[in-house]
Design an enzyme around this catalytic site. Sequence first.
Site, PDB file in Angstrom:
ATOM      1  N   HIS A   1      -0.407  10.894  -2.362  1.00 34.19           N
ATOM      2  CA  HIS A   1      -1.707  10.576  -1.767  1.00 34.19           C
ATOM      3  C   HIS A   1      -2.621  11.793  -1.656  1.00 34.19           C
ATOM      4  O   HIS A   1      -3.788  11.754  -2.037  1.00 34.19           O
ATOM      5  CB  HIS A   1      -1.532   9.946  -0.378  1.00 34.19           C
ATOM      6  CG  HIS A   1      -2.836   9.576   0.251  1.00 34.19           C
ATOM      7  ND1 HIS A   1      -3.553  10.460   1.043  1.00 34.19           N
ATOM      8  CD2 HIS A   1      -3.587   8.452   0.177  1.00 34.19           C
ATOM      9  CE1 HIS A   1      -4.669   9.878   1.428  1.00 34.19           C
ATOM     10  NE2 HIS A   1      -4.720   8.656   0.920  1.00 34.19           N
TER      11      HIS A   1
ATOM     12  N   GLU B   1       0.080  -0.729  -4.669  1.00 33.09           N
ATOM     13  CA  GLU B   1      -1.013   0.249  -4.795  1.00 33.09           C
ATOM     14  C   GLU B   1      -0.389   1.630  -4.705  1.00 33.09           C
ATOM     15  O   GLU B   1       0.555   1.840  -3.924  1.00 33.09           O
ATOM     16  CB  GLU B   1      -2.014   0.051  -3.651  1.00 33.09           C
ATOM     17  CG  GLU B   1      -3.268   0.902  -3.750  1.00 33.09           C
ATOM     18  CD  GLU B   1      -3.217   2.248  -3.017  1.00 33.09           C
ATOM     19  OE1 GLU B   1      -4.200   2.987  -3.094  1.00 33.09           O
ATOM     20  OE2 GLU B   1      -2.195   2.567  -2.358  1.00 33.09           O
TER      21      GLU B   1
ATOM     22  N   HIS C   1       0.825  -1.212   0.000  1.00 33.07           N
ATOM     23  CA  HIS C   1       0.000   0.000   0.000  1.00 33.07           C
ATOM     24  C   HIS C   1       0.860   1.264   0.000  1.00 33.07           C
ATOM     25  O   HIS C   1       1.604   1.489   0.961  1.00 33.07           O
ATOM     26  CB  HIS C   1      -0.884  -0.030   1.254  1.00 33.07           C
ATOM     27  CG  HIS C   1      -1.808   1.120   1.380  1.00 33.07           C
ATOM     28  ND1 HIS C   1      -1.796   1.968   2.458  1.00 33.07           N
ATOM     29  CD2 HIS C   1      -2.784   1.566   0.554  1.00 33.07           C
ATOM     30  CE1 HIS C   1      -2.738   2.883   2.306  1.00 33.07           C
ATOM     31  NE2 HIS C   1      -3.344   2.660   1.156  1.00 33.07           N
TER      32      HIS C   1
HETATM   33  O1  G3P Z   1      -6.662   1.788  -2.425  1.00 32.75           O
HETATM   34  C1  G3P Z   1      -6.750   1.484  -1.072  1.00 32.75           C
HETATM   35  C2  G3P Z   1      -6.463   2.659  -0.202  1.00 32.75           C
HETATM   36  O2  G3P Z   1      -5.290   3.268  -0.677  1.00 32.75           O
HETATM   37  C3  G3P Z   1      -7.558   3.661  -0.177  1.00 32.75           C
HETATM   38  O3  G3P Z   1      -7.356   4.687   0.741  1.00 32.75           O
HETATM   39  O4  G3P Z   1      -6.630   6.884   1.507  1.00 32.75           O
HETATM   40  O5  G3P Z   1      -5.013   5.007   1.550  1.00 32.75           O
HETATM   41  O6  G3P Z   1      -5.705   6.045  -0.614  1.00 32.75           O
HETATM   42  P1  G3P Z   1      -6.116   5.698   0.796  1.00 32.75           P
HETATM   43 MG    MG Z   2      -4.756   4.741  -2.069  1.00 36.76          MG
END
Ligand code: G3P
Ligand code: MG
Length: 248
Positions: A53, A38, A11
């Site tokens: 982000h 991701e 992530h």
């Molecule tokens: O894609 C999963 C997750 O990344 C969604 O939330 O705020 O971490 O981008 P965020």
């Molecule tokens: Mg995300």
Amino acid sequence: MRMKKPLIFAHRGVSSQCPENTLAAFRRAIEVGAEGIELDVHRSKDGQLVVCHDETVDRTTDGKGVIQEMTVQDLSRLDAGGWFGPAYKEERIPLLEEVLELLEPTSLHLNIELKTDYYFYPGIEEDTYALILAHGMEDRVILSSFNHHTVVRFQRIAPKVRTGILYSCHLYEPHKYAISLGVGALHPPMHLAPPEIITIAHQAGLSVHGWFSRERFDETQARGYLDSGVDILITNYPQEYLALRDEK
Ligand code: G3P
Ligand code: MG
């Protein structure tokens, strides 16, 4: 019946070990053996797709400003890693293209999250698809967004690329909603993905890709998630999950 174990995606890269959404974090994901990455995408003032982000650079760099009001040159001057540790102060905000170049020769999958939640970045779906095509990554990308208009628009122009809807509220019968949009996957946070939701989604022909909000690694909980039937786990702790998943 023995449940299939999930693929593990890093992530924002391995964001527990490296500054999030940097090439260092993505390289680390390759090193630890994650099956995918991701990342989050915004668009700069001069129309480039950049990996970050937030809508602003304030939290994750030494600068201040709104990404859509800054050029790639402005962004390239910022230190995107020093906040995490001095070893990372050379890290920059990457272009999506740089990450595609990094992943192209590997077998990793890429979950591109289009961050069109506040700014809609008209045309971002076409631009993203063009980059995916240029790097031959159509089969390895999953496109997701909290903005479901974005997901549907992307799907219309790229029907062969996998898509998923991100959500963080208690959607009623999410499988029916996903099917009405024509997407292939649910992207809920794991606290909204109990095994019964996963089973119903699978019966409806959908995949479930879970992530975590405010993640803390806990081994007992992690074992539960690994056995939940979820298809992909998107985690800040891919190395820890891989070790548990693959232990003999
Ligand atoms: O894609 C999963 C997750 O990344 C969604 O939330 O705020 O971490 O981008 P965020
Ligand atoms: Mg995300």
